[in-house]
Scaffold this motif. Structure first.
Motif, PDB file in Angstrom:
ATOM      1  N   ARG A 127       1.019  -1.139   0.159  1.00 46.82           N
ATOM      2  CA  ARG A 127       0.041  -0.024  -0.044  1.00 46.82           C
ATOM      3  C   ARG A 127       0.894   1.232  -0.011  1.00 46.82           C
ATOM      4  O   ARG A 127       1.909   1.281   0.424  1.00 46.82           O
ATOM      5  CB  ARG A 127      -0.838   0.067   1.278  1.00 46.82           C
ATOM      6  CG  ARG A 127      -2.096  -1.025   1.090  1.00 46.82           C
ATOM      7  CD  ARG A 127      -3.054  -0.841   1.997  1.00 46.82           C
ATOM      8  NE  ARG A 127      -4.118  -2.021   1.728  1.00 46.82           N
ATOM      9  CZ  ARG A 127      -5.072  -1.884   2.758  1.00 46.82           C
ATOM     10  NH1 ARG A 127      -5.126  -1.394   3.738  1.00 46.82           N
ATOM     11  NH2 ARG A 127      -5.968  -2.871   2.475  1.00 46.82           N
ATOM     12  N   LEU A 128       0.470   2.105  -0.634  1.00 49.45           N
ATOM     13  CA  LEU A 128       1.122   3.576  -0.651  1.00 49.45           C
ATOM     14  C   LEU A 128       0.236   4.842  -0.315  1.00 49.45           C
ATOM     15  O   LEU A 128      -1.144   4.454  -0.434  1.00 49.45           O
ATOM     16  CB  LEU A 128       1.461   3.703  -2.071  1.00 49.45           C
ATOM     17  CG  LEU A 128       2.187   2.828  -2.888  1.00 49.45           C
ATOM     18  CD1 LEU A 128       2.314   3.184  -4.450  1.00 49.45           C
ATOM     19  CD2 LEU A 128       3.642   2.805  -2.346  1.00 49.45           C
ATOM     20  N   ALA A 129       0.649   5.770  -0.033  1.00 51.18           N
ATOM     21  CA  ALA A 129      -0.069   7.009   0.793  1.00 51.18           C
ATOM     22  C   ALA A 129       0.735   7.971   0.635  1.00 51.18           C
ATOM     23  O   ALA A 129       1.796   8.204   0.990  1.00 51.18           O
ATOM     24  CB  ALA A 129      -0.531   6.525   2.238  1.00 51.18           C
ATOM     25  N   LEU A 130       0.147   9.005  -0.069  1.00 50.47           N
ATOM     26  CA  LEU A 130       0.580  10.366  -0.050  1.00 50.47           C
ATOM     27  C   LEU A 130       0.502  10.925   1.371  1.00 50.47           C
ATOM     28  O   LEU A 130      -0.452  10.442   2.110  1.00 50.47           O
ATOM     29  CB  LEU A 130      -0.022  11.398  -0.946  1.00 50.47           C
ATOM     30  CG  LEU A 130       0.117  10.861  -2.433  1.00 50.47           C
ATOM     31  CD1 LEU A 130      -0.622  11.675  -3.518  1.00 50.47           C
ATOM     32  CD2 LEU A 130       1.563  10.919  -2.798  1.00 50.47           C
ATOM     33  N   PRO A 131       1.375  11.934   1.573  1.00 53.32           N
ATOM     34  CA  PRO A 131       1.537  12.155   2.937  1.00 53.32           C
ATOM     35  C   PRO A 131       0.486  13.136   3.593  1.00 53.32           C
ATOM     36  O   PRO A 131       0.557  13.341   4.757  1.00 53.32           O
ATOM     37  CB  PRO A 131       3.081  12.935   3.278  1.00 53.32           C
ATOM     38  CG  PRO A 131       3.353  13.137   1.755  1.00 53.32           C
ATOM     39  CD  PRO A 131       2.571  12.433   0.989  1.00 53.32           C
TER      40      PRO A 131
ATOM     41  N   VAL B 226      -5.011  10.302  -0.590  1.00 53.63           N
ATOM     42  CA  VAL B 226      -4.694   9.356  -1.705  1.00 53.63           C
ATOM     43  C   VAL B 226      -3.986   8.145  -0.956  1.00 53.63           C
ATOM     44  O   VAL B 226      -2.943   7.926  -0.468  1.00 53.63           O
ATOM     45  CB  VAL B 226      -3.975  10.049  -2.768  1.00 53.63           C
ATOM     46  CG1 VAL B 226      -3.853   9.081  -3.908  1.00 53.63           C
ATOM     47  CG2 VAL B 226      -4.518  11.272  -3.286  1.00 53.63           C
ATOM     48  N   LEU B 227      -4.781   6.883  -1.404  1.00 53.40           N
ATOM     49  CA  LEU B 227      -4.151   5.254  -0.941  1.00 53.40           C
ATOM     50  C   LEU B 227      -4.276   4.824  -2.206  1.00 53.40           C
ATOM     51  O   LEU B 227      -5.173   4.824  -3.135  1.00 53.40           O
ATOM     52  CB  LEU B 227      -5.073   4.989   0.087  1.00 53.40           C
ATOM     53  CG  LEU B 227      -5.180   5.487   1.356  1.00 53.40           C
ATOM     54  CD1 LEU B 227      -6.246   4.929   2.195  1.00 53.40           C
ATOM     55  CD2 LEU B 227      -3.965   5.667   2.216  1.00 53.40           C
ATOM     56  N   VAL B 228      -2.907   4.164  -2.289  1.00 51.50           N
ATOM     57  CA  VAL B 228      -2.840   3.108  -3.742  1.00 51.50           C
ATOM     58  C   VAL B 228      -2.648   1.722  -3.103  1.00 51.50           C
ATOM     59  O   VAL B 228      -1.708   1.754  -2.352  1.00 51.50           O
ATOM     60  CB  VAL B 228      -1.956   3.711  -4.602  1.00 51.50           C
ATOM     61  CG1 VAL B 228      -1.727   2.830  -5.641  1.00 51.50           C
ATOM     62  CG2 VAL B 228      -2.298   5.137  -5.036  1.00 51.50           C
ATOM     63  N   GLN B 229      -3.235   0.752  -3.755  1.00 50.18           N
ATOM     64  CA  GLN B 229      -2.930  -0.642  -3.480  1.00 50.18           C
ATOM     65  C   GLN B 229      -2.510  -1.314  -4.698  1.00 50.18           C
ATOM     66  O   GLN B 229      -3.145  -1.074  -5.875  1.00 50.18           O
ATOM     67  CB  GLN B 229      -4.281  -1.378  -2.936  1.00 50.18           C
ATOM     68  CG  GLN B 229      -4.253  -1.657  -1.491  1.00 50.18           C
ATOM     69  CD  GLN B 229      -5.781  -2.372  -1.149  1.00 50.18           C
ATOM     70  OE1 GLN B 229      -6.676  -1.642  -0.706  1.00 50.18           O
ATOM     71  NE2 GLN B 229      -5.722  -3.710  -1.374  1.00 50.18           N
TER      72      GLN B 229
END
Length: 159
Positions: free
Chosen positions: A80-84, A90-93
């Motif tokens: 998972r990625l998350a902009l700070p 914004v969350l990206v899987q």
């Protein structure tokens, strides 16, 4: 007032899906840092902030080849990625594909180096590039945007 404004940390004006998608893509294109979450089956979650490059289809990150992040991504590629920004989430899987620096596609490495003025391929210590192609993308600002926050599902934009 444009409907993209954040009125205050607790109050926002709701954006419709297409506007959220445009703004999410713009942020992926311009921002520098992203939080990467990986996990190890025995040791649990691990989260680090990394520089990233968005190529229009995938997020490219770079980390030391022997790092915990690299080991986790190899063992369990779901990440998972998350902009700070917690006021503009914004969350990206997706799944991380690992590329030793010597095997990374030239276009991706040059895009990363061009954005940051630093080329991990030139470092003495070995680096690993991670390509994360989004499978799910969620974006929202406050409670007004909780509904409709899923912009991408199963790798396809839904808005």
């Amino acid at each position: 007032m444009r409907n993209t404004e954040i009125v205050s940390p607790t109050e926002t004006v709701r954006r419709e899906g297409p506007e959220r998608r445009r703004e999410t893509l713009a942020r992926l294109d311009r921002e520098r840092d992203i939080w990467l979450s990986t996990a190890h089956p025995e040791h649990g979650p691990h989260q680090v902030p990394l520089w990233f490059h968005w190529d229009g289809r995938a997020v490219w990150l770079c980390t030391g080849e022997a790092s915990v992040t690299a080991r986790n991504a190899r063992a369990e590629p779901r990440v998972r990625l998350a902009l700070p920004d917690t006021s503009d989430v914004v969350l990206v899987q997706g799944e991380a594909e690992c590329f030793p620096a010597r095997d990374v596609p030239r276009e991706a490495a040059e895009g990363f180096a061009g954005k940051f003025g630093w080329d991990p391929r030139e470092e003495e210590a070995p680096f690993l590039y991670l390509r994360v192609t989004p499978r799910v993308v969620r974006a929202w600002r406050g409670v007004h945007e909780q509904s409709g926050r899923v912009l991408m599902r199963d790798g396809a934009w839904v808005v």
